[in-house]
Scaffold this motif. Structure first.
Motif, PDB file in Angstrom:
ATOM      1  N   TRP A  32      -5.091   2.247  -7.122  1.00 56.25           N
ATOM      2  CA  TRP A  32      -5.774   3.437  -6.608  1.00 56.25           C
ATOM      3  C   TRP A  32      -6.529   3.141  -5.321  1.00 56.25           C
ATOM      4  O   TRP A  32      -6.383   3.859  -4.342  1.00 56.25           O
ATOM      5  N   VAL A  33      -7.358   2.101  -5.339  1.00 54.49           N
ATOM      6  CA  VAL A  33      -8.277   1.882  -4.215  1.00 54.49           C
ATOM      7  C   VAL A  33      -7.587   1.307  -2.986  1.00 54.49           C
ATOM      8  O   VAL A  33      -8.148   1.371  -1.885  1.00 54.49           O
ATOM      9  N   THR A  34      -6.379   0.753  -3.148  1.00 53.38           N
ATOM     10  CA  THR A  34      -5.655   0.221  -1.996  1.00 53.38           C
ATOM     11  C   THR A  34      -4.607   1.187  -1.468  1.00 53.38           C
ATOM     12  O   THR A  34      -3.908   0.887  -0.499  1.00 53.38           O
ATOM     13  N   HIS A  35      -4.487   2.355  -2.090  1.00 51.22           N
ATOM     14  CA  HIS A  35      -3.522   3.353  -1.635  1.00 51.22           C
ATOM     15  C   HIS A  35      -3.981   3.917  -0.285  1.00 51.22           C
ATOM     16  O   HIS A  35      -5.182   4.075  -0.047  1.00 51.22           O
ATOM     17  N   LEU A 105     -13.199   9.228  -6.954  1.00 47.55           N
ATOM     18  CA  LEU A 105     -11.897   8.973  -6.346  1.00 47.55           C
ATOM     19  C   LEU A 105     -10.813   9.444  -7.306  1.00 47.55           C
ATOM     20  O   LEU A 105     -10.791   9.037  -8.468  1.00 47.55           O
ATOM     21  N   CYS A 106      -9.916  10.279  -6.818  1.00 43.77           N
ATOM     22  CA  CYS A 106      -8.786  10.719  -7.639  1.00 43.77           C
ATOM     23  C   CYS A 106      -7.625   9.742  -7.483  1.00 43.77           C
ATOM     24  O   CYS A 106      -7.390   9.206  -6.386  1.00 43.77           O
ATOM     25  N   ALA A 107      -6.898   9.525  -8.559  1.00 44.84           N
ATOM     26  CA  ALA A 107      -5.735   8.655  -8.506  1.00 44.84           C
ATOM     27  C   ALA A 107      -4.667   9.268  -7.602  1.00 44.84           C
ATOM     28  O   ALA A 107      -4.484  10.483  -7.588  1.00 44.84           O
ATOM     29  N   PRO A 108      -3.973   8.447  -6.809  1.00 44.53           N
ATOM     30  CA  PRO A 108      -2.894   8.980  -5.972  1.00 44.53           C
ATOM     31  C   PRO A 108      -1.734   9.460  -6.846  1.00 44.53           C
ATOM     32  O   PRO A 108      -1.409   8.839  -7.861  1.00 44.53           O
ATOM     33  N   VAL A 109      -1.127  10.570  -6.455  1.00 44.12           N
ATOM     34  CA  VAL A 109       0.004  11.126  -7.207  1.00 44.12           C
ATOM     35  C   VAL A 109       1.082  11.567  -6.227  1.00 44.12           C
ATOM     36  O   VAL A 109       0.804  11.871  -5.071  1.00 44.12           O
ATOM     37  N   ASP A 110       2.327  11.615  -6.717  1.00 45.05           N
ATOM     38  CA  ASP A 110       3.438  12.062  -5.868  1.00 45.05           C
ATOM     39  C   ASP A 110       3.466  13.583  -5.738  1.00 45.05           C
ATOM     40  O   ASP A 110       3.857  14.114  -4.705  1.00 45.05           O
ATOM     41  N   ALA A 111       3.049  14.262  -6.802  1.00 44.14           N
ATOM     42  CA  ALA A 111       3.080  15.733  -6.808  1.00 44.14           C
ATOM     43  C   ALA A 111       1.682  16.246  -7.141  1.00 44.14           C
ATOM     44  O   ALA A 111       1.309  16.334  -8.314  1.00 44.14           O
TER      45      ALA A 111
END
Length: 203
Positions: A32-35, A105-111
């Protein structure tokens, strides 16, 4: 691990928070934090061991703690709570009794899910104000982070002004309990109105 707070969003279902386990959750947090979308978190170059070390440090700090956020039972966001009289904002603003600092912080997502980030910050704010000793929530996002400035305004924050921190130029904003409650009421009314318009629209 036991959850410490649960909130049901009318449109998106159950959100919850549990204490973060720095070691067990480090691998997930690292993704998450390195995205690239987490650039303002300022941990882009951290490796998993450094992420674990940072969150162990937070867990051991007497005025700072971190929680893993769950959506429908699965990890989906990160929340930090701190005392701005001792962490982040020492000597940088007019501290008042009952002030609580917050990061999320929100988790990265594709959609991306429509309304998800707004539901997350609403959950984090509701959790902080669930403590009766909390009078104001204080935030200090990067001045360039216009997306989070808009989110903060939507949940009731008012801008105090820019401040210079060692690691960034920040925009200090505060939100009282009454401001948060008013924003939540107005937001719910707007959502109901939008739903009514949609349902009544021509097919």
């Amino acid at each position: 691990m036991t959850t410490v707070f649960t909130r049901v969003d009318e449109g998106l279902g159950e959100f919850a928070l549990r204490p973060l386990d720095a070691d067990a959750d480090a691998a997930l947090l690292h993704t998450w934090v390195t995205h690239p979308k987490a650039a303002f978190w300022m941990m882009q170059d951290a490796d998993p061991a450094q992420v674990a070390e940072e969150y162990r440090r937070i867990a051991e700090h007497p005025h700072h703690d971190a929680y893993l956020g769950l959506w429908r039972g699965s990890p989906a966001f990160l929340a930090e709570r701190y005392d701005p009289a001792h962490v982040e904002l020492v000597g940088l603003y007019d501290h008042q009794p009952g002030d609580v600092g917050m990061h999320f912080l929100c988790a990265p997502v594709d959609a991306p899910v429509h309304g998800f980030t707004r539901a997350v910050i609403g959950t984090v704010m509701a959790w902080l104000f669930d403590d009766p000793t909390t009078r104001r929530v204080v935030v200090e996002p990067d001045v360039r982070n216009t997306a989070v400035h808009a989110l903060n305004a939507a949940v009731g924050f008012t801008v105090v002004g820019p401040i210079a921190k060692p690691e960034k130029d920040a925009l200090l904003s505060v939100c009282t309990r009454a401001q948060f409650q008013a924003a939540a009421t107005n937001g719910a009314a707007a959502d109901r109105a939008a739903a009514t318009r949609t349902e009544g629209a021509p097919a």
